[in-house]
Design an enzyme around this catalytic site. Structure first.
Site, short mmCIF file in Angstrom:
data_model
loop_
_atom_site.label_atom_id
_atom_site.label_comp_id
_atom_site.label_asym_id
_atom_site.label_seq_id
_atom_site.Cartn_x
_atom_site.Cartn_y
_atom_site.Cartn_z
N LYS A 54 0.56 -1.30 0.00
CA LYS A 54 -0.18 -0.08 0.06
C LYS A 54 0.77 1.10 0.09
CE LYS A 54 -3.86 -2.57 2.24
NZ LYS A 54 -4.26 -2.76 3.61
N GLN A 98 -4.30 -1.44 9.62
CA GLN A 98 -4.24 -2.83 9.07
C GLN A 98 -4.94 -3.69 10.01
OE1 GLN A 98 -3.23 -3.34 5.87
NE2 GLN A 98 -3.95 -5.41 6.40
N ASP A 121 -10.97 2.94 4.16
CA ASP A 121 -11.52 1.45 4.01
C ASP A 121 -12.91 1.51 3.54
OD1 ASP A 121 -9.29 -0.12 3.91
OD2 ASP A 121 -9.11 -0.14 6.02
#
Length: 295
Positions: A54, A98, A121
């Site tokens: 990422k 994460q 997200d």
């Protein structure tokens, strides 16, 4: 005749080029550099790999990226304090924690603490609620990536029979809702199958578009699909490793069994996966533009 491969690698590359151009424009015309912070707790190898990917993608696209790594024993209160600090930091337009987190930390408490405006997200209840209502919001990355795959391969969802295998909050539920809505990539008739579904094959064989996100390697066989169906395989399952230690991956769809019956299919790897990280970058740019009133 084998199915047409839907290459997430190629489509993601095109979208990343578009994002890179937009990031340059924002910097030149508005002195705005989209910023993303990724927070990793612990030393899980898979999580480390995901976060590296990422951050590397962000840097290539010109997005400011910072990784914060915390030890596995970090307390929930300490992690919450860090999230609140990032919420207040105007350098960061997107915050990604994460998952999974260590077992002593309540994931919901952490995800809900992220500012909805920085929730790249798309997991915050505010964004989930807006998604359900069809209001503009930051969409969850994998469902958004699926819609892009279909749109950019000219696969129409309007009036289509769509069957989704899996009802997770991350993929199954949001993609079902998006494909129901009166919007591009929507207007479909949607059926959701899950572990309590009776005679799943009865439903999957009706699908013009079959989306599989169950987390079970090779569960969908040729007998489960109708001739010419579009098959989107979201699953990524580690089923072994090579002599050199490289992971051997399989999707939720038995590719070899299905490829000669489907009309179009995503491979694993190289299908949905590259789209997920790309949509994270797209959301970060969107969040940055919203922060300064450009959207």
């Amino acid at each position: 005749m084998p199915a047409t491969l839907i290459s997430g690698v190629a489509i993601a590359a095109t979208i990343r080029d578009e994002i890179s151009i937009e990031v340059s424009r924002l910097k030149d015309q508005h002195s705005l550099i989209p910023g993303l912070v990724t927070i990793l707790v612990g030393d899980d190898p898979a999580s480390q790999s995901y976060v590296r990917a990422k951050n590397a993608t962000a840097r290539v696209l010109g997005i400011h990226s910072q990784q914060i790594t915390l030890p596995a024993h970090t307390s929930e209160s300490e992690l919450l304090q860090l999230v609140h600090t990032c919420n207040r930091d105007s350098v960061f337009h997107g915050i990604l924690v994460q998952l999974p987190l260590p077992s002593h930390i309540n994931e919901a408490n952490i995800l809900f603490a992220i500012s909805p405006e920085k929730d790249v997200d798309g997991f915050h209840p505010v964004n989930v609620g807006k998604l359900m209502l069809g209001e503009p919001c930051l969409l969850p990355c994998t469902p958004q990536g699926i819609l892009e795959l279909l749109e950019r391969t000219n696969i129409s969802t309007s009036g289509a029979e769509v069957v989704i295998v899996g009802r997770s909050n991350i993929v199954g539920k949001p993609i079902a809702n998006l494909m129901l809505q009166k919007r591009p990539g929507g207007n479909a008739t949607v059926t959701v199958c899950h572990t309590r579904t009776r005679d799943m094959a009865f439903h999957t064989r009706r699908a013009d578009i079959l989306i599989v996100a169950a987390g079970v390697a090779n569960m969908i066989k040729a007998e489960h699909i109708k001739e010419g169906a579009v098959v989107i395989d979201v699953g990524v399952n580690r089923i072994g490793q090579t002599a050199g230690g490289k992971a051997i991956l399989a999707g939720d769809v038995d590719f070899a069994d299905v490829v000669n019956k489907a009309g179009s299919i995503t491979p694993v790897p190289g299908g949905v996966g590259p789209m997920t990280i790309t949509m994270l970058m797209k959301n970060t740019v969107q969040a940055a533009k919203q922060a300064v009133g450009l959207l």
